[in-house]
Design an enzyme around this catalytic site. Structure first.
Site, PDB file in Angstrom:
ATOM      1  N   ASN A   4       0.863  -1.185   0.000  1.00  0.00           N
ATOM      2  CA  ASN A   4       0.000   0.000   0.000  1.00  0.00           C
ATOM      3  C   ASN A   4       0.901   1.237   0.000  1.00  0.00           C
ATOM      4  O   ASN A   4       1.512   1.559   1.008  1.00  0.00           O
ATOM      5  CB  ASN A   4      -0.895  -0.022   1.255  1.00  0.00           C
ATOM      6  CG  ASN A   4      -1.739   1.216   1.382  1.00  0.00           C
ATOM      7  OD1 ASN A   4      -1.872   1.991   0.426  1.00  0.00           O
ATOM      8  ND2 ASN A   4      -2.325   1.420   2.555  1.00  0.00           N
ATOM      9  N   LYS A   6      -0.021   4.243  -0.234  1.00  0.00           N
ATOM     10  CA  LYS A   6      -0.734   5.410   0.318  1.00  0.00           C
ATOM     11  C   LYS A   6      -0.539   6.612  -0.615  1.00  0.00           C
ATOM     12  O   LYS A   6      -0.481   6.430  -1.819  1.00  0.00           O
ATOM     13  CB  LYS A   6      -0.243   5.704   1.744  1.00  0.00           C
ATOM     14  CG  LYS A   6      -0.245   4.470   2.629  1.00  0.00           C
ATOM     15  CD  LYS A   6      -0.120   4.803   4.086  1.00  0.00           C
ATOM     16  CE  LYS A   6       0.078   3.513   4.859  1.00  0.00           C
ATOM     17  NZ  LYS A   6      -0.134   3.676   6.278  1.00  0.00           N
ATOM     18  N   HIS A  96      -9.693   1.047   5.018  1.00  0.00           N
ATOM     19  CA  HIS A  96      -8.410   1.274   5.704  1.00  0.00           C
ATOM     20  C   HIS A  96      -8.662   2.219   6.874  1.00  0.00           C
ATOM     21  O   HIS A  96      -9.463   3.152   6.768  1.00  0.00           O
ATOM     22  CB  HIS A  96      -7.397   1.869   4.717  1.00  0.00           C
ATOM     23  CG  HIS A  96      -5.997   1.865   5.259  1.00  0.00           C
ATOM     24  ND1 HIS A  96      -5.587   2.768   6.204  1.00  0.00           N
ATOM     25  CD2 HIS A  96      -4.943   1.055   5.018  1.00  0.00           C
ATOM     26  CE1 HIS A  96      -4.323   2.519   6.513  1.00  0.00           C
ATOM     27  NE2 HIS A  96      -3.909   1.478   5.803  1.00  0.00           N
ATOM     28  N   GLU A  98      -7.103   4.649   7.960  1.00  0.00           N
ATOM     29  CA  GLU A  98      -6.911   6.077   7.652  1.00  0.00           C
ATOM     30  C   GLU A  98      -8.169   6.636   6.991  1.00  0.00           C
ATOM     31  O   GLU A  98      -8.538   7.792   7.206  1.00  0.00           O
ATOM     32  CB  GLU A  98      -5.665   6.245   6.760  1.00  0.00           C
ATOM     33  CG  GLU A  98      -4.393   6.080   7.580  1.00  0.00           C
ATOM     34  CD  GLU A  98      -3.211   5.532   6.813  1.00  0.00           C
ATOM     35  OE1 GLU A  98      -3.196   5.573   5.572  1.00  0.00           O
ATOM     36  OE2 GLU A  98      -2.273   5.034   7.480  1.00  0.00           O
ATOM     37  N   GLU A 172      -5.781  -5.079  10.659  1.00  0.00           N
ATOM     38  CA  GLU A 172      -4.826  -3.983  10.793  1.00  0.00           C
ATOM     39  C   GLU A 172      -5.128  -3.199  12.074  1.00  0.00           C
ATOM     40  O   GLU A 172      -5.893  -2.220  12.040  1.00  0.00           O
ATOM     41  CB  GLU A 172      -4.954  -3.040   9.590  1.00  0.00           C
ATOM     42  CG  GLU A 172      -4.595  -3.685   8.277  1.00  0.00           C
ATOM     43  CD  GLU A 172      -3.838  -2.699   7.396  1.00  0.00           C
ATOM     44  OE1 GLU A 172      -2.752  -3.045   6.949  1.00  0.00           O
ATOM     45  OE2 GLU A 172      -4.332  -1.570   7.207  1.00  0.00           O
ATOM     46  N   GLY A 178       2.026   2.094  10.996  1.00  0.00           N
ATOM     47  CA  GLY A 178       3.013   3.163  10.911  1.00  0.00           C
ATOM     48  C   GLY A 178       3.678   3.507  12.228  1.00  0.00           C
ATOM     49  O   GLY A 178       4.297   4.567  12.356  1.00  0.00           O
ATOM     50  N   SER A 212       2.951  -2.152  10.483  1.00  0.00           N
ATOM     51  CA  SER A 212       4.405  -2.084  10.700  1.00  0.00           C
ATOM     52  C   SER A 212       5.142  -3.378  10.347  1.00  0.00           C
ATOM     53  O   SER A 212       6.116  -3.734  11.004  1.00  0.00           O
ATOM     54  CB  SER A 212       4.704  -1.677  12.149  1.00  0.00           C
ATOM     55  OG  SER A 212       4.233  -0.365  12.381  1.00  0.00           O
TER      56      SER A 212
HETATM   57  C1  PEP Z   1      -1.022   0.122   5.997  1.00  0.00           C
HETATM   58  O1  PEP Z   1      -0.968   1.182   5.423  1.00  0.00           O
HETATM   59  O2  PEP Z   1      -1.998  -0.608   5.824  1.00  0.00           O
HETATM   60  C2  PEP Z   1       0.063  -0.294   6.877  1.00  0.00           C
HETATM   61  C3  PEP Z   1      -0.012  -1.452   7.456  1.00  0.00           C
HETATM   62  O3  PEP Z   1       1.123   0.583   7.029  1.00  0.00           O
HETATM   63  P1  PEP Z   1       2.531   0.271   7.748  1.00  0.00           P
HETATM   64  O4  PEP Z   1       3.019  -1.045   7.180  1.00  0.00           O
HETATM   65  O5  PEP Z   1       3.394   1.423   7.381  1.00  0.00           O
HETATM   66  O6  PEP Z   1       2.259   0.159   9.209  1.00  0.00           O
END
Ligand code: PEP
Length: 254
Positions: A4, A6, A96, A98, A172, A178, A212
Site C-alpha cells: 500500500n 498510500k 483502511h 486512515e 490492521e 506506521g 508495521s
Molecule cells: C497500511 O498502510 O496498511 C500499513 C499497514 O502501514 P505500515 O506497514 O506502514 O504500518
C-alpha cells in the site's frame, strides 16, 4: 502481499520501483507457486501502473486504495468500480483505518463498497482492526465483529448470486499502523478464531495482517503459519524490501 503506497510515489518513482523489481526473473514461477504481489498506487497512477506492469509482462496485481460506495453520478472527486474495471484493476483496499478515521468512512460504507466490488469481479481487501483504547478496554473482538458483520452479509449475498471472486480480510490494528509496533502472534490467532466462530471458516481463511510489517517481521509470522498474506505500507515503499521478502519466502517456503 499487498504494497500500500498510500499518498506516495509519482510516475518516475513508479518506473524506478518497477526497474528494481524487473531485475528478478522468477516472478512468473513464484506466482504460479501461489505467491502474489499486489501494488496499490494512488488512484491517479492506477492506469500508468497497470500499463507499465502489462508492458513489462510482470505478473503483479494492480489494486486501488479506495472506491466510491455509489455506482455513478454526482459524486465529485470519486472513482467508481466501473472505472476501476475499465483500467483493468484487479482489487481494491476497503475500510483502511486512515479512511475510517480521517474521512469518516463507516462500516456501512465499507459493506456497500464490498458489494459493488464483488459485482464487478474486483477483489475486495477489507481492512478492520481496533484502536489502542478499544484494546485496552478489551472491546477489540467486539469491534472486529461489528466491522466485519455487514461486510460478510454482503459477501454471503454475492455468493448466493453466484460470485466466486475471492475476498481478503486484512487485520490492521490501528495502534500498529506506521508505529513500528506489530501485533503478537497470539493477537492474530485470536482474530482468526473470533472470525471463524462468528462467521465461519471461509471468513478467516484469507486473513491478511498489516501493521508495521517489515521483510524481517513478515518472515517470523510466516514461519509460525499465522496468516495467509500481508498488507505492508511504509516498508514496501522500498522495492528492495519487497525483493528481500519474496526471496525469503520462496526460499523457506518453496
Ligand atoms: C497500511 O498502510 O496498511 C500499513 C499497514 O502501514 P505500515 O506497514 O506502514 O504500518
Amino acid at each position: 502481499m499487498v504494497a500500500n503506497w498510500k499518498m506516495n510515489m509519482d510516475r518516475s518513482a513508479i518506473t524506478a520501483y518497477l526497474d528494481v523489481l524487473s531485475r528478478e526473473g522468477r516472478w512468473p514461477r513464484w506466482c504460479s507457486n501461489g505467491y502474489r504481489l499486489l501494488l496499490s498506487p494512488p488512484s491517479v497512477y492506477l492506469d500508468f501502473l497497470a500499463a507499465a506492469v502489462r508492458e513489462r509482462e510482470l505478473p503483479f496485481w494492480v489494486v486501488a486504495q479506495n472506491v466510491c460506495a455509489h455506482e455513478k453520478g454526482a459524486y465529485t472527486g470519486e472513482v467508481s468500480v466501473d472505472m476501476l474495471r475499465d483500467l483493468g484493476v484487479n482489487g481494491v483496499i476497503l475500510g483502511h483505518s486512515e479512511r475510517r478515521r480521517l474521512f469518516g468512512e463507516t462500516d456501512a460504507h465499507v459493506a456497500a463498497k464490498t458489494a459493488l466490488a464483488l459485482s464487478r469481479e474486483i477483489v475486495p481487501i477489507v481492512c478492520f482492526g481496533e484502536t489502542e483504547t478499544e484494546r485496552l478496554s478489551k472491546e477489540h473482538s467486539r469491534v472486529w465483529e461489528r466491522q466485519i458483520a455487514p461486510v460478510w452479509k454482503e459477501v454471503q449475498k454475492a455468493r448466493a448470486a453466484g460470485s466466486e471472486t475471492p475476498v481478503y480480510l486484512a487485520y490492521e490494528p490501528v495502534w500498529a499502523i506506521g508505529t513500528g509496533r506489530t501485533a503478537a502472534l497470539e493477537d492474530i490467532r485470536e482474530v482468526a478464531g473470533t472470525l471463524r466462530e462468528a462467521f465461519g471458516h471461509d471468513c478467516s481463511a484469507g486473513l491478511l495482517y498489516g501493521g508495521s510489517v517489515t521483510d524481517e517481521s513478515l518472515s517470523v509470522l510466516v514461519e509460525k503459519g499465522t496468516v495467509y498474506g500481508f498488507l505492508v505500507g511504509g516498508a514496501f515503499l522500498d522495492p528492495e524490501a519487497v525483493l528481500r521478502a519474496f526471496h525469503h519466502l520462496t526460499t523457506h517456503h518453496p
